[in-house]
Design a protein around this motif. Sequence first.
Motif, PDB file in Angstrom:
ATOM      1  N   TYR A 236      13.537  -9.923  -6.143  1.00 37.11           N
ATOM      2  CA  TYR A 236      12.183  -9.995  -5.582  1.00 37.11           C
ATOM      3  C   TYR A 236      11.699  -8.648  -5.057  1.00 37.11           C
ATOM      4  N   PHE A 237      12.597  -7.814  -4.543  1.00 38.42           N
ATOM      5  CA  PHE A 237      12.181  -6.552  -3.942  1.00 38.42           C
ATOM      6  C   PHE A 237      12.010  -5.439  -4.967  1.00 38.42           C
ATOM      7  N   GLN A 238      12.271  -5.724  -6.243  1.00 36.85           N
ATOM      8  CA  GLN A 238      12.198  -4.698  -7.281  1.00 36.85           C
ATOM      9  C   GLN A 238      10.916  -4.743  -8.102  1.00 36.85           C
ATOM     10  N   VAL A 239      10.027  -5.659  -7.804  1.00 35.10           N
ATOM     11  CA  VAL A 239       8.802  -5.778  -8.586  1.00 35.10           C
ATOM     12  C   VAL A 239       7.905  -4.567  -8.336  1.00 35.10           C
ATOM     13  N   SER A 240       7.146  -4.192  -9.342  1.00 37.42           N
ATOM     14  CA  SER A 240       6.296  -3.002  -9.236  1.00 37.42           C
ATOM     15  C   SER A 240       5.270  -3.119  -8.119  1.00 37.42           C
ATOM     16  N   ALA A 241       4.784  -4.329  -7.876  1.00 36.12           N
ATOM     17  CA  ALA A 241       3.752  -4.511  -6.850  1.00 36.12           C
ATOM     18  C   ALA A 241       4.255  -4.205  -5.445  1.00 36.12           C
ATOM     19  N   PHE A 242       5.578  -4.228  -5.246  1.00 32.08           N
ATOM     20  CA  PHE A 242       6.138  -3.944  -3.931  1.00 32.08           C
ATOM     21  C   PHE A 242       6.516  -2.466  -3.756  1.00 32.08           C
ATOM     22  N   GLU A 243       6.276  -1.642  -4.775  1.00 31.78           N
ATOM     23  CA  GLU A 243       6.652  -0.223  -4.676  1.00 31.78           C
ATOM     24  C   GLU A 243       6.057   0.467  -3.444  1.00 31.78           C
ATOM     25  N   PRO A 244       4.802   0.163  -3.066  1.00 29.81           N
ATOM     26  CA  PRO A 244       4.260   0.843  -1.877  1.00 29.81           C
ATOM     27  C   PRO A 244       4.904   0.385  -0.570  1.00 29.81           C
TER      28      PRO A 244
END
Length: 298
Positions: A30-38
Amino acid sequence: MAVTPLTPNSPTERGERLRVNAMTVDVEDYFQVSAFEPYIRREQWDQLPCRVERNTCRILDLFAEQSVKATFFTLGWIAERYPQLVRRMVAEGHELASHGYDHTRATQQTSAVFREDVTRTKALLEDVGGVAVQGYRAASYSIGAGNLWALAELEQAGYRYSSSIYPIRHDLYGMPEAPRFAFQPDNAPALLEVPVTTVTVFGKTLPCGGGGWFRLWPYPLSRWALRRVNQQDGQSGIFYFHPWEIDPEQPRQPGVNFKTRLRHYLNLSRMEGRLQALLRDFHWDRMDQVFLRERYER
C-alpha cells in the motif's frame, strides 16, 4: 504493426463460447503506490508495517478456489524480502513477471537507468523464482508517447512482452492514441505490447481493465464492459488489481489530499466480493498463456 493475439475459447454453461482473459496482479504494498510518493519516502518503506505477503496469500487462495491461473507482476523489492511468497506463486502454477525493482515510474528514468532496473529485476526474480521471466509492466503504466524507447530496452533485456501502455487519457498516465489491443512496436518488433483493456462507448475509449475504476463502477457495469470486449471486439481482455485493494484494514496515511484518498480507499471493503464474482463470471489464464501462444494471425 498490430497483431491479433491467440485467445483460446472455452464453453460456458449456456453452451456459448467466451474468450479467455488474462488475470494479473501488480504485487506492491500500500505504501509503494505512485500516488503516495509525495507523502512516503522510499527510505521509510522498511519502517512501515508490510501487508503485501498476507494480502497476496489471500489472493492466491481465492485463485485456487476458482482454479484460476494468473500473472503476478512483482517488484524486485518485494521478491528480496518475501522469497517464499514468490516461490508459492510459481509452485501453484502462476506466471512470475516483472514490475521493476521499486516502483519507480519509467518517466522518471533515463534509458540507462531504466535498462539497469529492468535487467536487474529480471535476474533477481528468475533467481528467486527459478523460472524464466518473460513479462514486464511499468509502474503506473508509465510508458507512453514520450518514452517509447523503453520498449526497445525491454526487448534488448530479453523480455517477450510488456503490458505497460494504457490507451486512455488520464492525469497520471495514458497514451490515448495507442492501439487498444496487442501490437508489435516498430522499434521493438520481437516484443509484444499488450495494453490494458478499454471499452469504446459512443466513440469514447473508457477504462475497464481493473484498478480504481473497478472499485468505482458498479460491478454489473464492469461485467458488461468486459463482455463487450470479448463478444463485440472479439478480443481477450486484461484485468489488473493490487494486493492492497482487498485490504480495507490497511493503515491510513495522514495528510493525503482528497483526490488521492478517494482513489486509494474507495470501496476497498467491496473489492474481494467483486473479485470473486469476476472470477466466476469469466474465463481466466496467465498473460503468457493468453498472448504468447506461438500461433498469431498476422
